[in-house]
Design an enzyme around this catalytic site. Structure first.
Site, PDB file in Angstrom:
ATOM      1  N   ASP A 133      32.437  44.014  34.891  1.00 26.37           N
ATOM      2  CA  ASP A 133      33.486  44.645  35.697  1.00 26.37           C
ATOM      3  C   ASP A 133      32.827  45.350  36.886  1.00 26.37           C
ATOM      4  O   ASP A 133      32.050  46.288  36.706  1.00 26.37           O
ATOM      5  CB  ASP A 133      34.245  45.649  34.813  1.00 26.37           C
ATOM      6  CG  ASP A 133      35.434  46.258  35.531  1.00 26.37           C
ATOM      7  OD1 ASP A 133      35.676  45.925  36.705  1.00 26.37           O
ATOM      8  OD2 ASP A 133      36.117  47.094  34.903  1.00 26.37           O
TER       9      ASP A 133
ATOM     10  N   ASP B 224      37.848  41.291  39.925  1.00 24.61           N
ATOM     11  CA  ASP B 224      36.588  42.014  39.722  1.00 24.61           C
ATOM     12  C   ASP B 224      36.154  42.094  38.259  1.00 24.61           C
ATOM     13  O   ASP B 224      35.307  42.890  37.907  1.00 24.61           O
ATOM     14  CB  ASP B 224      36.697  43.427  40.310  1.00 24.61           C
ATOM     15  CG  ASP B 224      37.712  44.274  39.581  1.00 24.61           C
ATOM     16  OD1 ASP B 224      38.569  43.714  38.869  1.00 24.61           O
ATOM     17  OD2 ASP B 224      37.652  45.508  39.704  1.00 24.61           O
ATOM     18  N   GLU B 225      36.735  41.263  37.417  1.00 22.74           N
ATOM     19  CA  GLU B 225      36.468  41.396  35.986  1.00 22.74           C
ATOM     20  C   GLU B 225      36.441  40.027  35.299  1.00 22.74           C
ATOM     21  O   GLU B 225      37.344  39.219  35.522  1.00 22.74           O
ATOM     22  CB  GLU B 225      37.605  42.230  35.381  1.00 22.74           C
ATOM     23  CG  GLU B 225      37.219  43.031  34.169  1.00 22.74           C
ATOM     24  CD  GLU B 225      38.388  43.887  33.683  1.00 22.74           C
ATOM     25  OE1 GLU B 225      39.076  44.502  34.515  1.00 22.74           O
ATOM     26  OE2 GLU B 225      38.607  43.904  32.471  1.00 22.74           O
TER      27      GLU B 225
HETATM   28 MG    MG Z   1      36.519  47.014  38.319  1.00 24.16          MG
END
Ligand code: MG
Length: 388
Positions: A11, A106-107
């Site tokens: 993340d 983002d993960e």
């Molecule tokens: Mg993040």
């Protein structure tokens, strides 16, 4: 038999804000909020760790964020740039395993051979820092639940492993909300019964859990014990892609705030469609009201689509027709009815095909670019607002 794997949750920390600090070094070490419009009416989509110290959170109305942190520097989002960087991060993940589930821009969950998890996590952490200059947190475990918890414990900018043997020491002291599926309302109810921590749930009599969670109680109990057999959902098995936001407080603003959040969610869904080589036919809007009543409304088009603009317009239209009575506490956008855009998706292609595909994704996102970053200080915004 199920393959024994190590699972990583990677993340990126305060992703949009970190990219802005990377691209504009003068923002380093400063409270940065990405999102909103220059009139300060939109939504704070990401804030740097420096801004979080003031209590600013994602999905907060910009006005509130600036009350908490008037010195914040507000940056308009540049989704094209974030999409480009996300592609570069994805390329680093791909060096270690083809087996990944994209959770959001983002993960991502990665699965690697058992025993390799921590080494791969440390490598990814280092490469993302060395090659891209970005902070990323990585949690490592034997299942998705504990990898996610480990990642939360790792933040920011670190690697952490959490194995079954660590559950009593590291997982059990956490509040019940650390368990997926336990929201604020369930947490309240549990608290009134004296159940505050994960440990309390792990030791709770099954009958009590059944009264609260019904059919889901066995799952909740397994999670509380650190057990989770959910598998990764690779791109070629995807049935839908969705993004949703639960607001830090109920939202009444249907003119500016809700559309801004929907635009943000649409951009996330669009990005994931394109980077998975998918096009959709159906968009579903999910709305939850302050009394927890939840509705979903869908619209299907005859033609396939994957552009942010089409997704946004469909979702906004669904919202305008079905918004009901304010306030709202959650909004979600889901794309489904997929067809593969091309035979090989980004994630199952060979290195060369993957690179070529990534260029396409970048090009695609550049075409959709809606302007470069405009930097204004929070103070300027406040003054601007006062004049209005
Ligand atoms: Mg993040």
């Amino acid at each position: 038999m199920k393959k024994e794997l190590d699972i990583l949750l990677c993340d990126l920390d305060a992703f949009y804000a970190s990219v802005e600090q990377l691209d504009h070094p003068e923002l380093k070490g400063k409270p940065v909020i990405v999102g909103g419009d220059p009139a300060g009416r939109g939504v704070a989509s990401t804030c740097s760790y420096e801004a979080r110290k003031f209590g600013v959170r994602s999905a907060m109305p910009m006005k509130k964020a600036l009350e908490l942190c008037p010195q914040a520097i507000v940056v308009r989002g540049n989704m094209a740039r974030y999409g480009e960087v996300a592609g570069q991060v994805r390329e680093i993940f791909g060096r270690y395993t083809p087996d990944l589930e994209i959770v959001s821009i983002d993960e991502a969950y990665l699965a690697v051979k058992q025993g390799l998890g921590l080494t791969v996590a440390e490598n990814i952490h280092r490469k993302v820092r060395e090659e891209l200059g970005l902070p990323i947190s990585v949690g490592v475990s034997s299942n998705k639940l504990l990898a996610k918890v480990a990642c939360e414990l790792a933040k920011p900018d670190a690697v952490k492993a959490l194995w079954m043997k660590d559950v009593p020491e590291l997982f059990w002291p956490l509040p019940v909300r650390a368990i997926p599926g336990i929201g604020p309302k369930a947490a309240e109810k549990l608290k009134s019964l004296g159940l505050k921590t994960v440990k309390d749930l792990a030791h709770c009599p099954p009958a009590t859990l059944r009264r609260i969670f019904g059919n889901n109680s066995a799952n909740i109990h397994r999670f509380a014990c650190g057990l989770d057999d959910r598998e990764l959902e690779p791109v070629h098995d995807l049935k839908s892609i969705s993004e949703e936001t639960t607001f830090p407080e109920d939202i009444h603003d249907r003119q500016d705030y809700l559309p801004a959040v929907i635009r943000e969610l649409a951009a996330g869904v669009g990005y994931r469609l394109r980077s998975s080589g998918l096009k959709a036919r159906t968009i579903t809007l999910k709305l939850r009201y302050s009394d927890f009543k939840t509705i979903t409304r869908s619209k299907t088009l005859p033609d396939l689509f994957n552009s942010d603009k089409v997704i946004y317009e469909l979702a906004l239209d669904l919202f305008n027709k079905n918004s009901g009575r304010a306030p709202w506490r959650l909004v979600g956008v889901k794309a489904s009815g997929f067809e593969e855009e091309e035979q090989l998706s980004l994630l199952i292609a060979t290195d060369e095909e993957r690179k070529e595909k990534q260029l396409l994704v970048v090009k695609d996102s550049l075409q959709q670019k809606y302007g470069s970053a405009v930097v204004v200080s929070g103070k300027q915004l406040k003054d601007f607002n006062k004049q209005k």
